[in-house]
Design a protein around this motif. Sequence first.
Motif, short mmCIF file in Angstrom:
data_model
loop_
_atom_site.label_atom_id
_atom_site.label_comp_id
_atom_site.label_asym_id
_atom_site.label_seq_id
_atom_site.Cartn_x
_atom_site.Cartn_y
_atom_site.Cartn_z
N LEU A 140 30.94 26.33 9.83
CA LEU A 140 29.48 26.55 9.85
C LEU A 140 29.06 26.92 11.25
N MET B 77 23.69 30.07 10.59
CA MET B 77 23.69 29.90 9.13
C MET B 77 22.63 28.89 8.70
N TYR C 51 21.73 39.16 2.08
CA TYR C 51 22.86 38.61 1.32
C TYR C 51 23.36 39.63 0.30
N SER D 84 30.80 30.69 2.87
CA SER D 84 29.69 30.07 3.63
C SER D 84 28.75 31.14 4.13
N THR D 85 27.49 30.88 4.00
CA THR D 85 26.50 31.85 4.47
C THR D 85 25.28 31.14 5.02
N GLY D 86 24.82 30.11 4.34
CA GLY D 86 23.64 29.40 4.81
C GLY D 86 23.64 27.96 4.32
#
Length: 252
Positions: A77, A81, A94, A155-157
Amino acid sequence: MLKQLADKLDQAAANAQSITQLSASTQLSLHEAYEVQKLSIGLRLLRGEKLVGYKLGFTSRAKMEQMGVDDLIWGRLTDTMMIADGGQISLSDYVHPRAEPEIAFRLKHPLSGKVSKETALAAIDAVACAIEVIDSRYQNFKFSLSDVIADNCSSTGYVVGPWHDADTQLDNLPMVLKVDGIEAQRGSSMDILDHPLNSLIEAARCVAEYGESLQPGQIVLAGAATAAVALAPGQTISVEVDGLASCQFSTM
Ligand code: OOG
């Protein structure tokens, strides 16, 4: 070769554009896939992002079944993010994002390798409910285990709710993900490896296999308790966990 794959995934994430699965043309071992993840997140760190913690994936049966994968995975992370609790995201950033209900830990002591329950508990500074926004960089959200590992486990946010004391009990707490106030997914904290603390123990073991350790101040997301829900513009997504203050974000 691994560096090229890392560049490709980094660009896909930065431009919110999907790519063909790496496994369509390259067979990566799990070790190589983690190396691609490290190189690709390394590019973000070089651009000034900070590593703020780790996430585990496929810690619940519901997630394994949804994605057809049955091995624990972990990703990194970074600070960018983070989505503020109550904040808003633009879906144009996204590819095909989804939300999942989670539990977050914040650490006050380092953890690495094989640790006991007591050691893991003593390392926790605070706990909170959380929402993870995952977004696969692969077309149709389809991947092999090595594909998803290389892609930083989608994982993005993430949104973290208000923090609670470290000794807040996390046994079998109902966890609900709501879309516009309507229940979309329901699970229990017990669905996360029988207890979210087991995710923290696994995170310490997993990162140590690759020479890293969990550090004070870092966050660990324990993995989703339920299947993920696809996001659309104009929604409010909230997560409610019994005994913890809830958190939410909206989409545009
Ligand atoms: C991989 C990430 C899984 C979880 O909590 O199980 C995950 C994915 O489903 O794209 O974050």
